[in-house]
Design an enzyme around this catalytic site. Structure first.
Site, PDB file in Angstrom:
ATOM      1  CD  GLU A   1       8.181  -6.921   3.349  1.00 20.74           C
ATOM      2  OE1 GLU A   1       8.361  -6.370   4.071  1.00 20.74           O
ATOM      3  OE2 GLU A   1       8.579  -5.990   2.079  1.00 20.74           O
TER       4      GLU A   1
ATOM      5  CD  GLU B   1       9.630  -1.170   5.108  1.00 18.38           C
ATOM      6  OE1 GLU B   1      10.539  -1.966   3.958  1.00 18.38           O
ATOM      7  OE2 GLU B   1       8.510  -0.839   4.283  1.00 18.38           O
TER       8      GLU B   1
ATOM      9  CG  HIS C   1      11.091   1.488   1.826  1.00 11.12           C
ATOM     10  ND1 HIS C   1      10.276  -0.028   1.621  1.00 11.12           N
ATOM     11  CD2 HIS C   1      10.488   1.781   0.404  1.00 11.12           C
ATOM     12  CE1 HIS C   1       9.514   0.089   0.263  1.00 11.12           C
ATOM     13  NE2 HIS C   1       9.707   0.813  -0.381  1.00 11.12           N
TER      14      HIS C   1
ATOM     15  CG  HIS D   1      11.838  -4.248   2.137  1.00  9.93           C
ATOM     16  ND1 HIS D   1      10.871  -3.128   1.187  1.00  9.93           N
ATOM     17  CD2 HIS D   1      12.747  -4.878   1.206  1.00  9.93           C
ATOM     18  CE1 HIS D   1      11.830  -2.929   0.287  1.00  9.93           C
ATOM     19  NE2 HIS D   1      12.737  -4.001  -0.272  1.00  9.93           N
TER      20      HIS D   1
END
Length: 502
Positions: free
Chosen positions: A331, A110, A107, A237
Site C-alpha cells: 500500500e 489506485e 484496483h 496498491h
C-alpha cells in the site's frame, strides 16, 4: 527452453486447463509504431494508450535486456495487459536465476504503482546502459517482470470521473473486485491443516468450487503465475502506507485476526525489506491514513494481512498457495489517485525500496536436483525445510518444488536449517545448511543428487521406459499421491463450467 510450457509438468489437469486455454503473447511489432523521446518519461499520469509506447521506447534503448509481451487475456473492454521483462536472456528462463514480478493498478483507482513501474522500467534501462554495477548485477542474476496495469478499464473509469472517489474505478468493467476474484486457496489450506493433510503447496489442483466466474484479467495473471516459476513478487496498491504480508484471510473467518503462514518469519523480513527502505513507510512519527488515522509506522510499516482485515480470494495468498512464489502487497500511500505534482516525490520515496525488494529474490538458498546416476535434472521434486536455529526443531509446513531444469529457490532468513529433497522413485536426501545474511548477493547453492530406488524402471509391458515415458509415469504417480482420491471428473466439469461462463 522457450518461455512458457516447460513449467507445466507437476500441476494437475486444472492447472493445465488454465494454461492451455491461453499462453502469453509476445508483443513486438505494434510497440515500435509510436515512441516517446528517449530517456524522458514525464511525472504525470499516463493513459492506457501511452503505456505500450513508453515500454517500446525503453525496449528500443535496451533491446538486449528487455522483452515486451501481453498477457493471454485482455481486459473486459479489450485493452491488452502489457508487461516488460528485464533479463540477459529475454524470453527464456535461466537456471539458478530467480523470476520476480511487480503488478500494479489491480484496483483501477489506485494509480501510483502504475506510474512507479513505468519509471522503474525506465530507470533499470538507463542505469544498465550507464553501467551502474548494482543494476547490472541485478539484471544479470534475476529475471524481472513488470506489469504496470492489471485493470486498465478501472483506471479509465476512475480517470474520467476525476480520480477522487474512493471506490469508483476500483473494480473491473464487470464490477468485480479483482483482488477478491482468485480461487480461494486459503480455505483449502486451512481445511488441510485441520485434517492433518500434509499437502501444503500448489493447491490449485484441489479447487472444487468458485464463488464467482473468474474475470479475464484474473485468468491472465493466473496463467502467468502457472507459466513462470516466480520466486518473489509484490502487487502495488494505494489507500494506506504499509507492506502487507500473508495470510490475508483469517483461519477462523474473523474479520481481524493475526493469521500466520508457515513462512511468517520470512514474510516479515520481506515486508520490512520494503518498508525500511521507503522514505516514510516505517516512520513512527508520520501521519496515518483513513478515518482512524492509524500509523503503521509504529509497527515498522508492516502488517499481517488478516490482522488488518481478512480478504478471501486475494492475489497475494493465491501466489503463495498455488506456486513457489512469495508475494506481499504494498500500500503506497493514503491518496489512491495522487496529483501529478506529487509523482516525482513518490518516485523518490519508493525507488530504493523497489530495487532493494527485488534483491530479496536472492535470500536463502538455491540449487538443483539431479539423478545421481544419469545426471538428468529432476523437476517436481519437493523441497522441505526444518528450522533448527538456536535449538529449534520446527518443520516449515510449506514446501516448494524444483522446476523444469531441476533448479529451485527457497527463500529463508539467516539461521540453521535442514533442507531435504523428496521425489517418488528416489531416496530422499538432506543437507544441514547455515544461511547467512548477504545483502545484494546471489543466494548460496545447495544441490541434491538423488539415487534412484531401482536402477531401471520397467513399463507394464516389460520394455524399458524412455525419458519421456518415465516423466509422464512419474508425474502421474506424484499427482495421485498428492491429490489422493479427488473426484477428478466432477472437479474438471465444475471448473470448466466456471471458466466457460466467462
Amino acid at each position: 527452453m522457450p518461455f512458457g510450457w516447460q513449467y507445466l509438468g507437476r500441476w494437475s489437469f486444472i492447472t493445465a486447463l488454465v494454461v492451455v486455454c491461453g499462453a502469453l503473447v509476445v508483443f513486438p511489432a505494434e510497440t515500435r509504431a509510436k515512441t516517446v523521446p528517449a530517456r524522458i518519461i514525464e511525472f504525470r499520469h499516463h493513459s492506457n494508450e501511452e503505456i505500450p509506447r513508453i515500454l517500446a521506447s525503453i525496449h528500443e534503448r535496451c533491446p538486449n535486456i528487455t522483452r515486451i509481451y501481453t498477457l493471454s487475456e485482455s481486459s473486459v473492454r479489450g485493452i491488452p495487459l502489457y508487461a516488460i521483462e528485464f533479463s540477459t536472456t529475454p524470453g527464456y528462463h535461466q537456471l539458478y536465476h530467480p523470476e520476480f514480478k511487480y503488478i500494479a493498478n489491480m484496483h483501477g483507482n489506485e494509480v501510483l504503482g502504475r506510474e512507479l513501474l513505468l519509471h522503474l522500467a525506465n530507470y533499470l534501462c538507463e542505469q544498465f546502459l550507464a553501467r551502474d554495477p548494482e543494476i547490472q548485477q541485478l539484471i544479470e542474476l534475476t529475471r524481472v517482470h513488470l506489469l504496470p496495469s492489471m485493470n486498465p478499464d478501472g483506471w479509465k473509469v476512475s480517470t474520467e470521473t476525476g480520480g477522487k472517489d474512493y471506490l469508483i474505478g476500483r473494480n473491473n468493467n464487470n464490477s468485480v473486485d479483482l483482488n477478491r476474484n482468485f480461487p480461494d486457496l486459503n480455505r483449502i489450506m486451512f481445511s488441510n491443516e485441520e485434517a492433518h493433510v500434509s499437502h501444503n503447496n500448489h493447491l490449485l489442483e484441489q479447487v472444487d468450487r468458485l464463488k464467482e466466474p473468474i474475470q479475464p484479467e484474473t485468468k491472465a495473471v493466473i496463467r502467468l503465475i502457472m507459466q513462470v516459476p516466480f520466486v518473489l513478487s509484490a502487487n502495488l496498491h494505494g489507500g494506506d502506507l504499509v507492506a502487507n504480508y500473508p495470510y490475508d484471510a483469517s483461519r477462523s473467518g474473523a474479520r481481524t485476526e493475526y493469521t500466520k503462514s508457515p513462512d511468517d518469519q520470512t514474510f516479515r523480513h520481506l515486508a520490512l525489506a520494503y518498508s525500511t527502505h521507503h522514505k516514510n513507510m516505517a516512520n513512527p512519527r508520520r501521519h496515518g491514513c483513513g478515518h482512524d488515522g492509524y500509523n503503521f509506522g509504529k509497527q515498522g510499516g508492516i502488517t499481517n494481512g488478516a490482522a488488518w482485515y481478512s480478504v478471501q480470494g486475494g492475489m497475494q495468498d493465491f501466489n503463495y498457495l498455488s506456486s513457489n512464489d512469495f508475494e506481499i502487497t504494498l500500500e503506497l500511500g493514503c491518496d489512491k489517485y495522487p496529483e501529478a505534482s506529487a509523482l516525482q516525490d513518490e518516485w523518490d520515496n519508493n525507488k530504493d525500496a523497489l530495487i532493494h525488494f527485488m534483491w530479496q529474490a536472492h535470500i536463502g538458498v538455491k540449487g538443483h536436483v539431479r539423478d545421481a546416476v544419469t545426471g538428468q535434472p529432476l523437476p517436481h521434486t519437493v523441497i522441505h525445510v526444518k528450522n533448527i536455529t538456536a535449538g529449534h526443531d520446527d518443520d516449515i509446513q510449506h514446501d516448494v518444488t524444483s522446476v523444469h531444469g531441476g533448479d529451485f529457490w527457497r527463500l529463508l532468513t539467516p539461521g540453521q536449517y535442514i533442507i531435504s529433497a523428496y521425489r517418488d522413485g528416489y531416496h530422499a536426501m538432506s543437507h544441514r545448511v547455515n544461511v547467512y545474511d548477504r545483502p545484494h548477493h546471489e543466494a548460496q547453492r545447495v544441490d541434491f543428487h538423488l539415487r534412484p530406488l531401482q536402477p531401471t524402471m520397467q513399463s507394464p509391458n516389460g520394455n524399458s521406459i524412455t525419458d519421456t515415458e518415465y516423466d509422464e509415469t512419474d508425474d502421474e504417480m506424484m499427482r495421485n499421491h498428492i491429490v489422493n482420491n479427488l473426484r477428478k471428473k466432477w472437479l474438471f466439469r465444475a471448473y470448466n463450467r466456471a471458466i466457460s461462463t466467462n
